[in-house]
Design a protein around this motif. Structure first.
Motif, PDB file in Angstrom:
ATOM      1  N   PRO A 129      36.685  -8.413  -9.149  1.00  0.00           N
ATOM      2  CA  PRO A 129      36.590  -9.033 -11.139  1.00  0.00           C
ATOM      3  C   PRO A 129      36.051  -7.796 -11.585  1.00  0.00           C
ATOM      4  CG  PRO A 129      35.362 -10.332 -10.177  1.00  0.00           C
ATOM      5  CD  PRO A 129      35.838 -10.071  -9.430  1.00  0.00           C
ATOM      6  N   GLU A 130      35.567  -7.307 -10.205  1.00  0.00           N
ATOM      7  CA  GLU A 130      34.140  -5.958 -11.317  1.00  0.00           C
ATOM      8  C   GLU A 130      35.206  -4.801 -12.016  1.00  0.00           C
ATOM      9  OE1 GLU A 130      34.139  -7.593  -8.317  1.00  0.00           O
ATOM     10  OE2 GLU A 130      32.547  -7.217  -7.670  1.00  0.00           O
ATOM     11  N   ALA A 131      36.264  -4.234 -11.494  1.00  0.00           N
ATOM     12  CA  ALA A 131      37.227  -3.529 -12.283  1.00  0.00           C
ATOM     13  C   ALA A 131      37.638  -4.173 -13.868  1.00  0.00           C
ATOM     14  CB  ALA A 131      38.063  -2.946 -11.677  1.00  0.00           C
ATOM     15  N   GLU A 132      38.046  -5.608 -13.659  1.00  0.00           N
ATOM     16  CA  GLU A 132      38.554  -5.285 -15.250  1.00  0.00           C
ATOM     17  C   GLU A 132      37.565  -5.537 -15.940  1.00  0.00           C
ATOM     18  OE1 GLU A 132      40.016  -8.018 -18.682  1.00  0.00           O
ATOM     19  OE2 GLU A 132      41.259  -6.069 -17.084  1.00  0.00           O
ATOM     20  N   GLU A 133      36.363  -6.539 -15.607  1.00  0.00           N
ATOM     21  CA  GLU A 133      35.035  -6.263 -16.712  1.00  0.00           C
ATOM     22  C   GLU A 133      34.187  -5.236 -16.972  1.00  0.00           C
ATOM     23  OE1 GLU A 133      32.056  -7.811 -13.620  1.00  0.00           O
ATOM     24  OE2 GLU A 133      32.477  -9.971 -13.364  1.00  0.00           O
ATOM     25  N   LEU A 134      34.550  -4.238 -16.373  1.00  0.00           N
ATOM     26  CA  LEU A 134      34.190  -2.828 -16.358  1.00  0.00           C
ATOM     27  C   LEU A 134      35.330  -2.496 -17.499  1.00  0.00           C
ATOM     28  CD1 LEU A 134      32.924   0.032 -16.910  1.00  0.00           C
ATOM     29  CD2 LEU A 134      34.693   0.852 -14.733  1.00  0.00           C
ATOM     30  N   TRP A 135      36.073  -2.249 -17.973  1.00  0.00           N
ATOM     31  CA  TRP A 135      37.666  -2.541 -18.661  1.00  0.00           C
ATOM     32  C   TRP A 135      37.265  -3.702 -19.895  1.00  0.00           C
ATOM     33  CZ3 TRP A 135      38.698   2.623 -17.640  1.00  0.00           C
ATOM     34  CH2 TRP A 135      38.731   2.615 -16.384  1.00  0.00           C
ATOM     35  N   ALA A 136      36.862  -4.204 -19.736  1.00  0.00           N
ATOM     36  CA  ALA A 136      36.576  -5.202 -21.032  1.00  0.00           C
ATOM     37  C   ALA A 136      35.657  -4.532 -21.662  1.00  0.00           C
ATOM     38  CB  ALA A 136      36.548  -6.772 -20.038  1.00  0.00           C
TER      39      ALA A 136
ATOM     40  N   VAL B  50      52.857  11.509 -21.756  1.00  0.00           N
ATOM     41  CA  VAL B  50      53.074   9.381 -21.581  1.00  0.00           C
ATOM     42  C   VAL B  50      53.124   8.593 -20.679  1.00  0.00           C
ATOM     43  CG1 VAL B  50      55.340   8.483 -22.929  1.00  0.00           C
ATOM     44  CG2 VAL B  50      54.655  10.093 -23.889  1.00  0.00           C
ATOM     45  N   CYS B  51      53.388   8.815 -20.035  1.00  0.00           N
ATOM     46  CA  CYS B  51      53.342   8.000 -18.107  1.00  0.00           C
ATOM     47  C   CYS B  51      52.043   8.278 -18.339  1.00  0.00           C
ATOM     48  CB  CYS B  51      54.467   8.173 -17.889  1.00  0.00           C
ATOM     49  SG  CYS B  51      54.760   6.851 -16.704  1.00  0.00           S
ATOM     50  N   ALA B  52      51.513   9.130 -18.048  1.00  0.00           N
ATOM     51  CA  ALA B  52      49.978   8.820 -17.772  1.00  0.00           C
ATOM     52  C   ALA B  52      49.508   7.845 -18.409  1.00  0.00           C
ATOM     53  CB  ALA B  52      49.527  10.093 -17.888  1.00  0.00           C
ATOM     54  N   VAL B  53      49.479   7.934 -20.015  1.00  0.00           N
ATOM     55  CA  VAL B  53      48.897   6.961 -20.943  1.00  0.00           C
ATOM     56  C   VAL B  53      49.265   6.016 -20.576  1.00  0.00           C
ATOM     57  CG1 VAL B  53      48.604   6.640 -23.350  1.00  0.00           C
ATOM     58  CG2 VAL B  53      48.339   8.993 -22.772  1.00  0.00           C
ATOM     59  N   LYS B  54      50.612   5.878 -20.477  1.00  0.00           N
ATOM     60  CA  LYS B  54      51.158   4.327 -20.762  1.00  0.00           C
ATOM     61  C   LYS B  54      50.482   3.654 -18.925  1.00  0.00           C
ATOM     62  CE  LYS B  54      55.289   1.218 -21.151  1.00  0.00           C
ATOM     63  NZ  LYS B  54      56.673   1.230 -21.234  1.00  0.00           N
ATOM     64  N   THR B  55      50.427   3.877 -18.076  1.00  0.00           N
ATOM     65  CA  THR B  55      50.088   3.699 -16.613  1.00  0.00           C
ATOM     66  C   THR B  55      48.332   3.249 -16.826  1.00  0.00           C
ATOM     67  OG1 THR B  55      51.577   4.974 -15.480  1.00  0.00           O
ATOM     68  CG2 THR B  55      49.761   4.192 -14.003  1.00  0.00           C
ATOM     69  N   VAL B  56      47.790   3.935 -17.640  1.00  0.00           N
ATOM     70  CA  VAL B  56      46.258   4.100 -17.922  1.00  0.00           C
ATOM     71  C   VAL B  56      46.334   2.030 -18.711  1.00  0.00           C
ATOM     72  CG1 VAL B  56      44.243   4.611 -19.196  1.00  0.00           C
ATOM     73  CG2 VAL B  56      45.190   6.029 -17.226  1.00  0.00           C
ATOM     74  N   GLU B  57      47.170   2.378 -19.442  1.00  0.00           N
ATOM     75  CA  GLU B  57      46.657   1.096 -20.421  1.00  0.00           C
ATOM     76  C   GLU B  57      47.645   0.532 -19.453  1.00  0.00           C
ATOM     77  OE1 GLU B  57      47.177   2.901 -25.131  1.00  0.00           O
ATOM     78  OE2 GLU B  57      48.976   2.269 -24.490  1.00  0.00           O
ATOM     79  N   ALA B  58      48.133   0.276 -18.679  1.00  0.00           N
ATOM     80  CA  ALA B  58      49.038  -1.406 -18.084  1.00  0.00           C
ATOM     81  C   ALA B  58      47.585  -1.368 -17.066  1.00  0.00           C
ATOM     82  CB  ALA B  58      49.787  -0.646 -17.566  1.00  0.00           C
ATOM     83  N   LEU B  59      47.370  -0.195 -16.673  1.00  0.00           N
ATOM     84  CA  LEU B  59      46.345  -0.664 -15.905  1.00  0.00           C
ATOM     85  C   LEU B  59      44.914  -1.330 -16.301  1.00  0.00           C
ATOM     86  CD1 LEU B  59      45.045  -0.250 -12.342  1.00  0.00           C
ATOM     87  CD2 LEU B  59      43.870   2.325 -13.598  1.00  0.00           C
ATOM     88  N   THR B  60      43.745  -0.312 -17.709  1.00  0.00           N
ATOM     89  CA  THR B  60      43.526  -1.320 -18.128  1.00  0.00           C
ATOM     90  C   THR B  60      43.097  -2.346 -18.726  1.00  0.00           C
ATOM     91  OG1 THR B  60      43.091   0.851 -19.394  1.00  0.00           O
ATOM     92  CG2 THR B  60      42.343   1.190 -17.471  1.00  0.00           C
ATOM     93  N   GLY B  61      44.384  -2.122 -19.804  1.00  0.00           N
ATOM     94  CA  GLY B  61      44.041  -3.520 -20.686  1.00  0.00           C
ATOM     95  C   GLY B  61      43.498  -2.830 -22.538  1.00  0.00           C
ATOM     96  N   VAL B  62      42.917  -1.524 -21.849  1.00  0.00           N
ATOM     97  CA  VAL B  62      42.600  -0.377 -22.889  1.00  0.00           C
ATOM     98  C   VAL B  62      43.378   0.429 -23.317  1.00  0.00           C
ATOM     99  CG1 VAL B  62      40.620   1.201 -23.903  1.00  0.00           C
ATOM    100  CG2 VAL B  62      40.315  -0.718 -21.524  1.00  0.00           C
ATOM    101  N   ARG B  63      43.494   0.709 -24.966  1.00  0.00           N
ATOM    102  CA  ARG B  63      44.027   1.708 -25.968  1.00  0.00           C
ATOM    103  C   ARG B  63      43.563   2.686 -25.920  1.00  0.00           C
ATOM    104  NH1 ARG B  63      48.127   1.068 -30.284  1.00  0.00           N
ATOM    105  NH2 ARG B  63      48.612   2.745 -31.125  1.00  0.00           N
TER     106      ARG B  63
END
Length: 331
Positions: free
Chosen positions: A321-328, A152-165
Protein backbone atom coordinates in the motif's frame (compact mmCIF):
# COMPACT_ATOMS: atom_id res chain seq x y z
CA UNK A 1 8.48 26.72 -12.99
CA UNK A 2 10.28 29.58 -11.25
CA UNK A 3 12.39 30.03 -14.39
CA UNK A 4 9.27 30.49 -16.46
CA UNK A 5 7.48 32.98 -14.26
CA UNK A 6 10.42 35.10 -13.17
CA UNK A 7 11.99 35.21 -16.63
CA UNK A 8 8.79 36.25 -18.33
CA UNK A 9 8.00 38.78 -15.63
CA UNK A 10 11.43 40.31 -16.11
CA UNK A 11 10.85 40.80 -19.81
CA UNK A 12 8.06 43.20 -19.00
CA UNK A 13 10.58 45.72 -17.66
CA UNK A 14 12.38 46.02 -21.01
CA UNK A 15 11.77 48.92 -23.39
CA UNK A 16 8.24 49.18 -24.72
CA UNK A 17 9.02 48.26 -28.32
CA UNK A 18 11.40 45.44 -27.48
CA UNK A 19 9.09 44.14 -24.79
CA UNK A 20 6.14 44.15 -27.19
CA UNK A 21 8.00 42.12 -29.79
CA UNK A 22 9.47 39.79 -27.14
CA UNK A 23 6.05 39.22 -25.60
CA UNK A 24 4.52 38.33 -28.97
CA UNK A 25 7.42 36.04 -29.91
CA UNK A 26 7.59 34.17 -26.62
CA UNK A 27 3.83 33.87 -26.36
CA UNK A 28 3.76 32.43 -29.88
CA UNK A 29 6.46 29.92 -28.89
CA UNK A 30 4.27 28.09 -26.38
CA UNK A 31 2.41 25.02 -27.56
CA UNK A 32 -1.08 24.43 -26.15
CA UNK A 33 -3.24 21.40 -25.41
CA UNK A 34 -6.78 21.50 -24.04
CA UNK A 35 -6.64 18.77 -21.38
CA UNK A 36 -9.83 19.82 -19.58
CA UNK A 37 -11.84 19.99 -22.78
CA UNK A 38 -10.70 16.54 -23.89
CA UNK A 39 -11.21 14.75 -20.57
CA UNK A 40 -14.38 16.45 -19.33
CA UNK A 41 -15.62 15.81 -15.80
CA UNK A 42 -14.82 12.10 -15.42
CA UNK A 43 -11.70 12.82 -13.37
CA UNK A 44 -10.54 13.00 -9.75
CA UNK A 45 -11.94 15.93 -7.79
CA UNK A 46 -10.13 19.26 -7.85
CA UNK A 47 -8.30 20.38 -4.74
CA UNK A 48 -9.74 23.47 -3.09
CA UNK A 49 -7.68 26.57 -3.89
CA UNK A 50 -7.72 30.02 -2.39
CA UNK A 51 -6.11 33.34 -3.36
CA UNK A 52 -3.95 35.30 -1.00
CA UNK A 53 -3.57 39.04 -0.70
CA UNK A 54 -0.82 40.05 -3.11
CA UNK A 55 1.42 43.12 -3.04
CA UNK A 56 -0.33 46.45 -3.25
CA UNK A 57 0.54 46.81 -6.94
CA UNK A 58 -0.84 43.40 -7.90
CA UNK A 59 -3.93 43.61 -10.11
CA UNK A 60 -5.29 40.33 -8.77
CA UNK A 61 -4.30 38.31 -5.69
CA UNK A 62 -1.84 35.52 -6.38
CA UNK A 63 -3.12 31.97 -5.88
CA UNK A 64 -1.71 30.07 -2.91
CA UNK A 65 -3.89 26.96 -2.88
CA UNK A 66 -2.51 23.47 -3.37
CA UNK A 67 -1.79 22.40 -6.92
CA UNK A 68 -0.66 19.29 -8.82
CA UNK A 69 1.15 19.41 -12.15
CA UNK A 70 2.22 16.64 -14.49
CA UNK A 71 5.61 17.57 -15.95
CA UNK A 72 6.82 15.43 -18.87
CA UNK A 73 10.11 15.32 -20.69
CA UNK A 74 9.47 13.87 -24.15
CA UNK A 75 11.93 12.23 -26.52
CA UNK A 76 10.30 13.97 -29.46
CA UNK A 77 11.37 12.75 -32.90
CA UNK A 78 10.26 15.96 -34.58
CA UNK A 79 12.88 18.43 -35.74
CA UNK A 80 16.50 18.01 -36.71
CA UNK A 81 17.78 19.27 -33.36
CA UNK A 82 15.81 16.67 -31.39
CA UNK A 83 17.03 13.90 -33.69
CA UNK A 84 20.66 14.97 -33.24
CA UNK A 85 20.17 14.83 -29.47
CA UNK A 86 18.88 11.26 -29.59
CA UNK A 87 15.21 11.61 -30.44
CA UNK A 88 15.56 9.18 -33.32
CA UNK A 89 13.65 9.13 -36.56
CA UNK A 90 9.97 9.33 -37.35
CA UNK A 91 7.23 11.48 -35.86
CA UNK A 92 6.42 9.60 -32.65
CA UNK A 93 7.45 10.50 -29.13
CA UNK A 94 7.42 8.95 -25.68
CA UNK A 95 7.40 10.42 -22.19
CA UNK A 96 10.94 9.58 -21.13
CA UNK A 97 10.56 11.54 -17.88
CA UNK A 98 7.39 11.91 -15.83
CA UNK A 99 7.15 13.89 -12.60
CA UNK A 100 4.10 14.83 -10.57
CA UNK A 101 4.82 18.15 -8.85
CA UNK A 102 2.72 18.80 -5.75
CA UNK A 103 2.53 22.32 -4.34
CA UNK A 104 0.79 22.39 -0.96
CA UNK A 105 -1.22 25.37 0.21
CA UNK A 106 1.06 28.37 0.61
CA UNK A 107 3.38 27.19 -2.21
CA UNK A 108 6.54 27.57 -0.14
CA UNK A 109 7.45 23.90 -0.58
CA UNK A 110 7.13 21.27 -3.30
CA UNK A 111 7.17 17.50 -3.59
CA UNK A 112 8.34 16.03 -6.90
CA UNK A 113 7.27 12.41 -7.43
CA UNK A 114 8.92 10.54 -10.32
CA UNK A 115 7.01 7.74 -12.06
CA UNK A 116 9.31 5.12 -13.62
CA UNK A 117 8.65 4.82 -17.35
CA UNK A 118 8.89 1.01 -17.04
CA UNK A 119 5.92 0.85 -14.65
CA UNK A 120 3.16 -1.49 -15.83
CA UNK A 121 -0.24 0.17 -15.50
CA UNK A 122 -3.85 -0.22 -16.55
CA UNK A 123 -3.99 2.32 -19.37
CA UNK A 124 -7.54 3.68 -19.74
CA UNK A 125 -9.34 4.45 -22.98
CA UNK A 126 -8.24 7.93 -24.08
CA UNK A 127 -10.01 10.37 -26.44
CA UNK A 128 -8.23 11.21 -29.68
CA UNK A 129 -8.47 14.44 -31.72
CA UNK A 130 -10.44 12.67 -34.49
CA UNK A 131 -13.23 11.73 -32.09
CA UNK A 132 -12.11 8.12 -31.72
CA UNK A 133 -10.58 6.61 -28.57
CA UNK A 134 -7.64 4.40 -27.79
CA UNK A 135 -8.52 0.99 -26.38
CA UNK A 136 -7.95 0.29 -22.68
CA UNK A 137 -5.01 -2.01 -22.00
CA UNK A 138 -4.06 -3.87 -18.83
CA UNK A 139 -0.37 -4.21 -18.02
CA UNK A 140 0.79 -1.53 -20.46
CA UNK A 141 4.09 0.34 -20.14
CA UNK A 142 3.43 3.68 -18.47
CA UNK A 143 5.22 5.72 -21.15
CA UNK A 144 3.12 4.11 -23.89
CA UNK A 145 0.21 6.38 -22.89
CA UNK A 146 1.91 9.42 -24.39
CA UNK A 147 2.94 7.46 -27.46
CA UNK A 148 -0.60 6.30 -28.31
CA UNK A 149 -2.62 9.29 -27.14
CA UNK A 150 -0.32 12.26 -26.50
CA UNK A 151 -0.61 14.59 -23.49
CA UNK A 152 -4.32 13.89 -22.96
CA UNK A 153 -3.72 10.15 -22.54
CA UNK A 154 -0.65 10.76 -20.39
CA UNK A 155 -2.71 12.89 -17.99
CA UNK A 156 -5.62 10.44 -17.93
CA UNK A 157 -3.28 7.52 -17.25
CA UNK A 158 -1.54 9.36 -14.40
CA UNK A 159 -4.89 10.28 -12.87
CA UNK A 160 -6.08 6.65 -13.14
CA UNK A 161 -2.84 5.43 -11.54
CA UNK A 162 -2.75 7.98 -8.71
CA UNK A 163 -6.29 9.14 -8.08
CA UNK A 164 -4.84 12.67 -8.05
CA UNK A 165 -6.26 15.44 -10.23
CA UNK A 166 -3.60 17.01 -12.49
CA UNK A 167 -4.44 20.72 -12.37
CA UNK A 168 -1.89 21.58 -15.04
CA UNK A 169 0.36 19.97 -17.64
CA UNK A 170 3.82 21.04 -18.81
CA UNK A 171 6.04 19.31 -21.36
CA UNK A 172 9.53 20.08 -22.65
CA UNK A 173 11.45 18.13 -25.30
CA UNK A 174 15.11 17.15 -25.69
CA UNK A 175 16.19 20.27 -27.55
CA UNK A 176 14.40 22.61 -25.16
CA UNK A 177 16.02 21.10 -22.09
CA UNK A 178 19.51 21.33 -23.60
CA UNK A 179 18.98 24.95 -24.70
CA UNK A 180 17.64 25.89 -21.28
CA UNK A 181 20.70 24.51 -19.49
CA UNK A 182 22.99 26.36 -21.92
CA UNK A 183 21.07 29.61 -21.45
CA UNK A 184 21.57 29.29 -17.69
CA UNK A 185 25.33 28.88 -18.19
CA UNK A 186 25.36 25.13 -17.54
CA UNK A 187 24.59 23.16 -14.40
CA UNK A 188 26.84 21.67 -11.69
CA UNK A 189 26.07 18.08 -10.67
CA UNK A 190 27.85 15.52 -8.49
CA UNK A 191 27.84 11.84 -9.46
CA UNK A 192 28.65 9.03 -7.04
CA UNK A 193 30.05 6.61 -9.60
CA UNK A 194 31.87 6.61 -12.94
CA UNK A 195 29.62 6.81 -16.00
CA UNK A 196 30.52 5.42 -19.41
CA UNK A 197 27.22 4.96 -21.22
CA UNK A 198 27.40 4.13 -24.93
CA UNK A 199 23.69 4.81 -25.43
CA UNK A 200 23.59 8.30 -23.90
CA UNK A 201 27.16 9.00 -25.13
CA UNK A 202 28.24 10.27 -21.73
CA UNK A 203 31.55 9.57 -19.99
CA UNK A 204 32.15 11.07 -16.54
CA UNK A 205 34.32 10.14 -13.61
CA UNK A 206 32.70 10.10 -10.18
CA UNK A 207 32.75 13.59 -8.73
CA UNK A 208 31.46 17.09 -9.37
CA UNK A 209 31.10 18.34 -12.94
CA UNK A 210 29.83 21.49 -14.64
CA UNK A 211 27.78 20.27 -17.60
CA UNK A 212 26.58 22.05 -20.72
CA UNK A 213 23.12 21.40 -22.16
CA UNK A 214 24.04 18.36 -24.27
CA UNK A 215 25.91 16.76 -21.36
CA UNK A 216 23.07 17.48 -18.91
CA UNK A 217 20.59 15.88 -21.29
CA UNK A 218 22.85 12.85 -21.65
CA UNK A 219 23.01 12.58 -17.86
CA UNK A 220 19.22 12.72 -17.64
CA UNK A 221 19.03 9.85 -20.17
CA UNK A 222 21.81 7.70 -18.68
CA UNK A 223 20.54 4.38 -17.44
CA UNK A 224 22.48 1.29 -18.47
CA UNK A 225 25.85 2.14 -16.88
CA UNK A 226 24.63 3.05 -13.38
CA UNK A 227 23.29 0.96 -10.54
CA UNK A 228 21.45 -2.12 -11.80
CA UNK A 229 20.74 -0.55 -15.18
CA UNK A 230 17.07 0.03 -14.39
CA UNK A 231 15.07 3.22 -14.75
CA UNK A 232 15.37 3.84 -11.00
CA UNK A 233 19.03 4.83 -11.32
CA UNK A 234 18.20 7.26 -14.10
CA UNK A 235 15.42 8.80 -12.01
CA UNK A 236 17.91 9.51 -9.22
CA UNK A 237 20.12 11.38 -11.69
CA UNK A 238 17.13 13.31 -13.02
CA UNK A 239 16.13 14.35 -9.52
CA UNK A 240 19.65 15.59 -8.87
CA UNK A 241 19.43 17.65 -12.04
CA UNK A 242 16.16 19.23 -10.90
CA UNK A 243 17.77 20.32 -7.63
CA UNK A 244 20.93 21.50 -9.41
CA UNK A 245 18.93 23.62 -11.87
CA UNK A 246 17.02 25.28 -9.04
CA UNK A 247 20.30 26.05 -7.29
CA UNK A 248 21.74 27.45 -10.52
CA UNK A 249 18.76 29.77 -10.89
CA UNK A 250 19.10 30.87 -7.28
CA UNK A 251 22.69 31.95 -7.89
CA UNK A 252 21.75 34.22 -10.79
CA UNK A 253 19.94 37.52 -11.13
CA UNK A 254 18.50 37.31 -14.61
CA UNK A 255 16.76 40.66 -14.24
CA UNK A 256 20.11 42.47 -14.46
CA UNK A 257 20.83 41.10 -17.94
CA UNK A 258 18.01 41.57 -20.47
CA UNK A 259 19.92 39.55 -23.10
CA UNK A 260 20.44 36.57 -20.80
CA UNK A 261 16.89 36.87 -19.57
CA UNK A 262 15.54 36.69 -23.08
CA UNK A 263 17.77 33.71 -23.93
CA UNK A 264 16.44 31.76 -20.95
CA UNK A 265 12.80 32.61 -21.71
CA UNK A 266 13.20 31.84 -25.42
CA UNK A 267 14.93 28.52 -24.71
CA UNK A 268 12.16 27.47 -22.37
CA UNK A 269 9.09 28.61 -24.28
CA UNK A 270 10.48 27.41 -27.62
CA UNK A 271 10.03 23.78 -26.61
CA UNK A 272 7.23 24.13 -24.07
CA UNK A 273 3.74 22.68 -24.34
CA UNK A 274 1.23 23.60 -21.64
CA UNK A 275 -2.44 23.06 -20.89
CA UNK A 276 -4.83 25.88 -21.64
CA UNK A 277 -4.48 27.21 -18.08
CA UNK A 278 -0.75 27.90 -18.50
CA UNK A 279 -0.32 28.44 -22.24
CA UNK A 280 0.28 32.20 -22.26
CA UNK A 281 2.96 34.51 -20.91
CA UNK A 282 0.51 36.15 -18.54
CA UNK A 283 -0.59 32.85 -17.02
CA UNK A 284 2.96 31.50 -16.75
CA UNK A 285 4.18 34.75 -15.20
CA UNK A 286 1.43 34.80 -12.60
CA UNK A 287 2.07 31.15 -11.81
CA UNK A 288 5.81 31.76 -11.45
CA UNK A 289 5.22 34.73 -9.15
CA UNK A 290 3.08 32.51 -6.90
CA UNK A 291 6.23 30.40 -6.34
CA UNK A 292 8.47 33.32 -5.38
CA UNK A 293 9.04 31.87 -1.90
CA UNK A 294 10.20 28.49 -3.19
CA UNK A 295 13.89 27.51 -3.16
CA UNK A 296 15.77 24.30 -3.94
CA UNK A 297 16.00 23.53 -0.21
CA UNK A 298 12.18 23.45 -0.10
CA UNK A 299 11.88 20.80 -2.82
CA UNK A 300 11.57 17.13 -1.84
CA UNK A 301 12.17 14.52 -4.55
CA UNK A 302 10.84 10.97 -4.24
CA UNK A 303 10.03 8.06 -6.54
CA UNK A 304 6.74 6.18 -6.58
CA UNK A 305 7.31 2.98 -4.58
CA UNK A 306 7.66 0.07 -7.01
CA UNK A 307 8.76 -3.56 -7.05
CA UNK A 308 9.70 -5.90 -9.91
CA UNK A 309 6.71 -7.26 -11.81
CA UNK A 310 6.33 -10.98 -10.95
CA UNK A 311 5.80 -11.88 -14.61
CA UNK A 312 8.49 -9.61 -16.08
CA UNK A 313 11.61 -8.80 -14.05
CA UNK A 314 12.50 -6.01 -16.51
CA UNK A 315 9.35 -4.11 -15.54
CA UNK A 316 7.98 -2.74 -12.27
CA UNK A 317 4.56 -2.34 -10.69
CA UNK A 318 3.34 -0.01 -7.95
CA UNK A 319 4.27 -1.31 -4.50
CA UNK A 320 1.08 -1.27 -2.45
CA UNK A 321 0.00 0.00 0.00
CA UNK A 322 3.01 2.36 0.05
CA UNK A 323 2.27 3.84 -3.39
CA UNK A 324 -1.35 4.56 -2.52
CA UNK A 325 -0.31 6.18 0.76
CA UNK A 326 2.03 8.49 -1.14
CA UNK A 327 -0.63 9.55 -3.65
CA UNK A 328 -3.21 10.00 -0.88
CA UNK A 329 -0.88 12.52 0.78
CA UNK A 330 -1.05 14.68 -2.37
CA UNK A 331 -4.84 14.77 -2.72
Amino acid sequence: MRITGLSLAGLLVLGAGAAGWAYWHLNDNIGSVDINGALGDDRPAKALTAPSPGPADTAAPLPTGSLNLLVLGSDSRSGEENQELGGGEGGSARSDTAMVVHLPAGRTAATVVSIPRDTLVDRPACPLPDGESTRPVSGAMFNSAYEVGGPVCAVKTVEALTGVRMDHYLEIDFAGFARLVDALGGVTVTTDEDIDDDRSHLTLEAGTHHLDGTQALALARTRYDIGDGSDLGRIELQQRLVKALLEQIGRQNLLTSPTRLYEVADALTGSLTADTGLDSLGELTRFGRSLRGLSSADVTTVTMPVLPAPWDRNRVVADQPEAEELWASLR
